[in-house]
Design a protein around this motif. Sequence first.
Motif, PDB file in Angstrom:
ATOM      1  N   LEU A 150      -6.289   2.648   2.079  1.00 19.31           N
ATOM      2  CA  LEU A 150      -7.125   2.970   0.721  1.00 19.31           C
ATOM      3  C   LEU A 150      -8.448   2.246   1.043  1.00 19.31           C
ATOM      4  CD1 LEU A 150      -4.130   0.504  -0.623  1.00 19.31           C
ATOM      5  CD2 LEU A 150      -4.875   3.153  -0.845  1.00 19.31           C
ATOM      6  N   GLU A 154      -4.806   0.307   5.507  1.00 18.87           N
ATOM      7  CA  GLU A 154      -3.974   1.267   5.226  1.00 18.87           C
ATOM      8  C   GLU A 154      -3.807   2.392   4.651  1.00 18.87           C
ATOM      9  OE1 GLU A 154      -0.398   0.449   6.323  1.00 18.87           O
ATOM     10  OE2 GLU A 154      -0.969  -1.612   7.279  1.00 18.87           O
ATOM     11  N   TYR A 159      -8.281  -0.670  -4.966  1.00 18.34           N
ATOM     12  CA  TYR A 159      -8.676   0.479  -4.402  1.00 18.34           C
ATOM     13  C   TYR A 159      -7.636   1.528  -4.369  1.00 18.34           C
ATOM     14  CZ  TYR A 159      -8.542  -4.202  -1.632  1.00 18.34           C
ATOM     15  OH  TYR A 159      -8.978  -5.696  -0.557  1.00 18.34           O
ATOM     16  N   PHE A 183      -5.982  -3.889   3.814  1.00 16.83           N
ATOM     17  CA  PHE A 183      -5.635  -2.946   2.280  1.00 16.83           C
ATOM     18  C   PHE A 183      -5.909  -1.942   2.997  1.00 16.83           C
ATOM     19  CE2 PHE A 183      -4.346  -6.390  -0.584  1.00 16.83           C
ATOM     20  CZ  PHE A 183      -2.924  -5.833  -0.532  1.00 16.83           C
ATOM     21  N   SER A 206       0.707  -1.960   0.023  1.00 14.85           N
ATOM     22  CA  SER A 206      -0.464   0.428   0.908  1.00 14.85           C
ATOM     23  C   SER A 206       0.653   1.248   0.292  1.00 14.85           C
ATOM     24  CB  SER A 206      -0.834  -0.150   1.514  1.00 14.85           C
ATOM     25  OG  SER A 206      -1.573  -1.235   0.592  1.00 14.85           O
ATOM     26  N   ARG A 239      -6.422   5.606  -2.498  1.00 14.89           N
ATOM     27  CA  ARG A 239      -5.633   6.711  -2.193  1.00 14.89           C
ATOM     28  C   ARG A 239      -6.547   7.526  -2.379  1.00 14.89           C
ATOM     29  NH1 ARG A 239      -2.299   5.541   1.891  1.00 14.89           N
ATOM     30  NH2 ARG A 239      -0.927   4.207   1.358  1.00 14.89           N
ATOM     31  N   LEU A 242      -4.446   0.630  -6.263  1.00 20.47           N
ATOM     32  CA  LEU A 242      -3.921  -0.388  -5.670  1.00 20.47           C
ATOM     33  C   LEU A 242      -5.063  -1.690  -6.393  1.00 20.47           C
ATOM     34  CD1 LEU A 242      -2.104  -2.287  -4.643  1.00 20.47           C
ATOM     35  CD2 LEU A 242      -3.628  -2.665  -2.256  1.00 20.47           C
TER      36      LEU A 242
END
Length: 232
Positions: free
Chosen positions: A205, A203, A229, A200, A163, A231, A172
């Motif tokens: 996301l 992290e 995913y 994930f 990530s 961010r 991702l």
Amino acid sequence: MSDTGDDDFMARRDAARDRLDRLFGSKGGNADDRRTWFEEVYDTAEGDPAAVPWADLKPKETLLDWLSRNPGGGRRALDIACGLGDNAQALADAGYSTTAFDLAQGAVDWAKARFANSPVEFSQADLFSPPADWQGAFDLVHECYTVQALHGELREKSYAAISGFVKPGGTLLVISRSRGEGEEASGPPWPLMPSEFARFEKEGLRLVGENSYEVERTGRIIPHVIAEYRRD
Ligand SMILES: C[S@@+](CC[C@H](N)C(=O)[O-])C[C@H]1O[C@@H](n2cnc3c(N)ncnc32)[C@H](O)[C@@H]1O
């Protein structure tokens, strides 16, 4: 190039699996044990892709499908643990400025030889000690089959490591075998459970899409998930 579907190829693959299963580090172990095993897979294959159990010699269909809807337009992509390089080449073909790495130098050399005129930057690197300037640097990070090949402490660390490469606004994409929550797995591979895909999200996301599908391999139906995913 060999056809992964022909009988002779599959016979050589079965023989290689038996041999590789007997090598130290095949079923887990610490980072050094696993590193040695991955290196041996490529170094003892003697150029035969049948001896690399995960080598399909073509990109994953689900990746190609996703790329057809999400072309790169020059944005930066990172292919995690690239193996023989087919997925990385697909990212480049879709217009991503692509970096790809693997722990095993033998994999990197082989990928470079197969895609000799490729714009992909193939390099040897460890997911757990990557170049500092890769942190938060990629518009697209593609992870296929790496986490499922790791166990114990390495697997625990892998979600944050993967990530961490995604830049703000970046994506991702995870392609993996999957299994039900708490279902036993006598890996490798150890398919991902729903709670592991959720790692994930822990992290930083956000899950934006997820699709379950099945792949038929040597007469077996193998559950898979592709998850996307972002961010924010
Ligand atoms: C199951 S293979 C998948 C290869 C490729 N992603 C694919 O889809 O065909 C797992 C790969 O992870 C690599 N690998 C294992 N540990 C790694 C690490 N710590 N850093 C980078 N690559 C690693 C292995 O050398 C191997 O090529």
